[in-house]
Design an enzyme around this catalytic site. Sequence first.
Site, PDB file in Angstrom:
ATOM      1  N   GLN A 169      12.733  -1.298  -3.139  1.00  0.00           N
ATOM      2  CA  GLN A 169      13.325  -1.183  -4.480  1.00  0.00           C
ATOM      3  C   GLN A 169      14.847  -1.138  -4.431  1.00  0.00           C
ATOM      4  O   GLN A 169      15.499  -1.490  -5.406  1.00  0.00           O
ATOM      5  CB  GLN A 169      12.789   0.064  -5.190  1.00  0.00           C
ATOM      6  CG  GLN A 169      11.335  -0.067  -5.621  1.00  0.00           C
ATOM      7  CD  GLN A 169      10.832   1.159  -6.370  1.00  0.00           C
ATOM      8  OE1 GLN A 169      11.545   2.145  -6.535  1.00  0.00           O
ATOM      9  NE2 GLN A 169       9.588   1.104  -6.820  1.00  0.00           N
ATOM     10  N   GLU A 311       1.639   0.792  -0.530  1.00  0.00           N
ATOM     11  CA  GLU A 311       1.063   1.498  -1.683  1.00  0.00           C
ATOM     12  C   GLU A 311      -0.466   1.509  -1.647  1.00  0.00           C
ATOM     13  O   GLU A 311      -1.101   2.294  -2.352  1.00  0.00           O
ATOM     14  CB  GLU A 311       1.547   0.876  -2.984  1.00  0.00           C
ATOM     15  CG  GLU A 311       1.084  -0.539  -3.223  1.00  0.00           C
ATOM     16  CD  GLU A 311       1.846  -1.202  -4.368  1.00  0.00           C
ATOM     17  OE1 GLU A 311       1.182  -1.731  -5.261  1.00  0.00           O
ATOM     18  OE2 GLU A 311       3.088  -1.176  -4.355  1.00  0.00           O
TER      19      GLU A 311
END
Length: 421
Positions: A169, A311
């Site tokens: 990110q 994730e």
Amino acid sequence: MTAPLEDPWPAPRARGAVDAVVTLPGSKSLMNRALILAALADGPSVVRRALRSRDSLLMAGALTALGASVDTDGEDWAVTPATFDRDASIDVGLAGTVMRFVPPVAAIGTGLVSFDGDPYMRQRPIGEILGALRALGAAVEGDALPFSLRGSGSVPGGVVTIDASGSSQFVSALLLAGARYDAGVDVRHDGKPVPSLPHIEMTIEMLREHGVSVDDAEPNRWVVAPGPVKAVDHVIEPDLSNAAPFLGLAAVSGGTVTVRDWPRRTTQPGDALRDLLERMGCSVTLTDDGLTVTGTGELTGIDADLHDVGELTPAVAALCALATTPSHLRGIAHIRGHETDRLTALATELGALGADVTEHPDGLSFRPASLHGATFHTYADHRMAHAGVIVGAAVDGVSVENVGTTSKTFTDFAPFWASLF
């Protein structure tokens, strides 16, 4: 109004093969990128099949505070670009995309913008982005939540070197806003390998759909040219990572679950579930109707590098804890900086259920063991809750603490899950 959930929540136990067809909410990763780009665009646009969840509503609220108009009524959200001409207070909640993607966007405005969120978010890394923004010419106060920035109406931009080994990110945040900087951005990574590269590929693909020039030909370097961000309507794909518990339910119950509208081609890391579940002994079929997984009720352990799809670790770890042969999950040191330290949390909570689990600096190892009931704590982490309900489907007496944390990306997950049994 949804009735309050019992806490801890008794996870439903599958007493036989579960057969179901499910339609999942949209991808949070695609949704929040689409909202950012719509707020930066040169005209109005629509985000279709919008995900309504805590994270997406926090993003809509943040962009509204910066002068955008986001109509969150209905399935399709109309967005008018932000004016970036005001002071604002941004609540990031537990949303990493809001904490990291919004500051580079807010920097192009003229107001004083402050950021804060849920207590745990003060522990999540943001310093690399804030340091990068200073290097690019933005005025930033603070190195962690809470922090603020004061816009001057433009950001000079240019070359910036960061260590993105903690989160992909960090790169996506700078790329998303870069076209609106005077000189664009030339982001260079210096450090250990960047995790979750599919998420950067997702960002690049969406930028190009908006007419933004992105050069990613050189490893660990991403160059965004300055220029307009064209208004583009997006249709949000189902959240493939949110498919993990449902497909896992087929695996542990020996049933069949179809997730509708699974894309033939996607940049979502959740697409890796197809290969992972097949390796664990499931039958996996992709058709125009969706992805169908059929389990045998018995799982084979795997040795898997999940660096790019970290994730998925909580759900995959839950399946490994139930497998009849050993497993090793590696390459995932970076998920210690996710909603919680997911490696320690998984080792602690699966171990409390009887799993033979060993925590490593960058992963987890499992040996076959008999599991038993107990309370599974989630640490306010939606993916941890997914792990808990998967084990609960195969083991009597598992209760999941704060299962409501799943509202981060899937409103009313718990009653939907229970309806499948």
